[in-house]
Design an enzyme around this catalytic site. Structure first.
Site, PDB file in Angstrom:
ATOM      1  N   THR A  93       0.843  -1.196   0.000  1.00 31.21           N
ATOM      2  CA  THR A  93       0.000   0.000   0.000  1.00 31.21           C
ATOM      3  C   THR A  93       0.881   1.250   0.000  1.00 31.21           C
ATOM      4  OG1 THR A  93      -1.718  -1.210   1.176  1.00 31.21           O
ATOM      5  CG2 THR A  93      -1.839   1.187   1.284  1.00 31.21           C
ATOM      6  N   GLN A 201       0.637  -9.867  -5.503  1.00 28.86           N
ATOM      7  CA  GLN A 201       0.270 -11.287  -5.541  1.00 28.86           C
ATOM      8  C   GLN A 201       1.185 -12.094  -6.457  1.00 28.86           C
ATOM      9  OE1 GLN A 201      -2.021 -12.788  -3.686  1.00 28.86           O
ATOM     10  NE2 GLN A 201      -2.930 -10.969  -2.778  1.00 28.86           N
ATOM     11  N   SER A 221       5.214  -6.937  -1.492  1.00 30.74           N
ATOM     12  CA  SER A 221       5.094  -7.015  -0.047  1.00 30.74           C
ATOM     13  C   SER A 221       5.634  -8.332   0.483  1.00 30.74           C
ATOM     14  CB  SER A 221       3.595  -6.920   0.270  1.00 30.74           C
ATOM     15  OG  SER A 221       3.386  -6.444   1.547  1.00 30.74           O
ATOM     16  N   THR A 255      15.040   5.545  10.510  1.00 32.93           N
ATOM     17  CA  THR A 255      15.664   4.303  10.984  1.00 32.93           C
ATOM     18  C   THR A 255      15.010   3.112  10.298  1.00 32.93           C
ATOM     19  OG1 THR A 255      16.072   5.347  13.087  1.00 32.93           O
ATOM     20  CG2 THR A 255      16.162   2.935  13.043  1.00 32.93           C
ATOM     21  N   CYS A 342      -9.664  -6.343   2.474  1.00 32.14           N
ATOM     22  CA  CYS A 342     -10.366  -5.151   2.964  1.00 32.14           C
ATOM     23  C   CYS A 342     -11.832  -5.197   2.556  1.00 32.14           C
ATOM     24  CB  CYS A 342      -9.700  -3.888   2.464  1.00 32.14           C
ATOM     25  SG  CYS A 342      -9.308  -3.953   0.746  1.00 32.14           S
TER      26      CYS A 342
END
Ligand code: PLP
Length: 401
Positions: A93, A201, A221, A255, A342
């Site tokens: 995202t 995906q 991701s 960081t 979602c």
């Protein structure tokens, strides 16, 4: 392959107490369990390599930086990118917002013209909506057919509209259809636009190459490939874009999440080394499940492109059988979902199924099943029996039986 066989191959078995106490997990599009070897790397980084990778005046910081550099090389290796083009984020995202933000920021004094497929993930739709709402972007939609394949004429029409950025996914998160990213990127570049690929995906499961295919932005991701949550990356094919992101959008890194990045790197390494074998086993399990379900429920329809979909995806519709009732019956037995993580939380109809032109009946009865590398044949057989019983049970109660 069962857990004992996995362990014999030197793959750590997951804790059987956890596995047997919970419903069979078949929602791997939403997220994947962390590979225990990845967890070991994360833990080691947390406990032993706690330095700040930006603070390299001493060996603690140097060791952390070294870990980040090693992980970056693994992440880049999986997607055919230059390590210098990889920027870590908290997940897809954020990567997508960063890419769209960069595209907007570098248009300067002109509205960004975006073309996007109608089946993009909510993360892409939201990033576009925010740009449009603030008057910085406008959007043209690229349509899909009944299997969620892009309509070539719709893509060409969009490309003839002087677009700046085309958003396309590597594979769809609901029905699993895989997109011809190499060809799309070529067409987009011929039209003078940039391409943003949501590879969330697809990375590790379908071929995606940042440098060979000159993908301007690739978002993905860690938690979709057996890595930790809260870490992902945006890969870019051009050094100039990488420095512009630093200059115009983000500034310098804070960081770094060293344990997360180290785990993400290990997940990418395992995907590179073992992914193809895992995918073959997963596909065989998926096909076995599909066969069981079609035999037990002759009225169901398998959605998406059956000849070109993610190996772990099985998306089906039981016409007219409310999916929430089926999922309620399965709740403590098999973890499946109605669609995108979602959307299913919000119980809204799927924009993907609507874009494919599925009838109300088919949308109402849609169930997404996602298998994974720890799914066993025994789980497939038990899940099939439970799903068949749940769908028949709901159908029976609707008939008053
Ligand atoms: N894009 C697609 C296709 C997805 O499936 C998801 C997650 O489900 C996302 C983007 C968002 O990913 P993340 O959870 O890493 O923010």
């Amino acid at each position: 392959m069962n857990r004992v066989e996995l362990a014999e191959r030197g793959r750590p078995a997951r804790d059987d107490r956890v596995a047997s106490a919970r419903p069979i997990y078949m929602d791997h599009h939403a997220t994947t369990p962390v590979d225990p070897r990845v967890a070991d790397v994360v833990l080691d980084a947390m406990v032993n390599v706690f330095g700040n990778a930006n603070s390299v005046d001493h060996t603690h910081g140097e060791a952390a930086l070294e870990l980040v550099e090693r992980a970056t090389a693994e992440v880049a290796g999986l997607i055919g990118s230059d390590a210098a083009g990889v920027r870590f984020t908290s997940g897809s995202t954020e990567s997508i917002r960063l890419a769209v933000g960069h595209a907007i920021a570098t248009r300067r004094n002109r509205v960004l013209r975006i073309a996007a497929t109608t089946v993009e993930h909510q993360a892409v739709l939201d990033a576009i909506r925010i740009g449009v709402r603030s008057g910085l972007a406008e959007v043209i939609w690229i349509e899909v057919d009944a299997e969620a394949n892009l309509r070539a004429e719709s893509l060409q029409a969009a490309l003839s509209e002087n677009v700046d950025l085309v958003c396309v996914m590597g594979a769809n998160n609901e029905v699993g259809t895989i997109y011809p990213v190499e060809q799309i990127a070529r067409d987009v570049h011929l039209a003078g636009a940039k391409v943003l690929v949501d590879g969330t995906q697809a990375v590790g499961r379908a071929d995606l190459r940042v440098l060979d295919w000159d993908l301007d932005y690739l978002a993905f991701s860690s938690h979709k490939i057996y890595g930790p949550k809260g870490v992902g990356a945006l890969a870019v094919s051009s050094d100039a874009v990488h420095s512009e992101i630093t200059e115009h959008v983000l500034g310098h890194d804070g960081t770094l999440n060293v344990p997360g990045i180290a785990g993400f790197g290990e997940a990418c390494r395992l995907m590179r080394v073992e992914g193809a074998g895992d995918e073959r086993r997963i596909r065989a399990c998926r096909d076995r499940l599909e066969t069981h379900l079609l035999r037990g429920l002759p009225d169901i329809v398998v959605n998406g492109n059956r000849g070109n979909r993610l190996a772990h995806n099985l998306h089906l519709s039981a016409p007219g059988i409310p999916n929430d009732a089926v999922i309620a019956r399965l709740r403590n037995k098999v973890a499946v979902s109605t669609g995108a993580a979602c959307s299913s939380g919000a119980q809204t109809p799927s924009h993907v199924l609507r874009a494919m032109g599925l009838s109300e009946n088919m949308q109402e009865g849609a169930i997404r099943i996602g298998l994974g590398k720890y799914t066993t044949q025994d789980e497939v057989d038990r899940a099939a029996a439970e799903i068949v019983a749940a769908v028949r049970g709901v159908a029976g109660s609707m008939r008053g039986v």
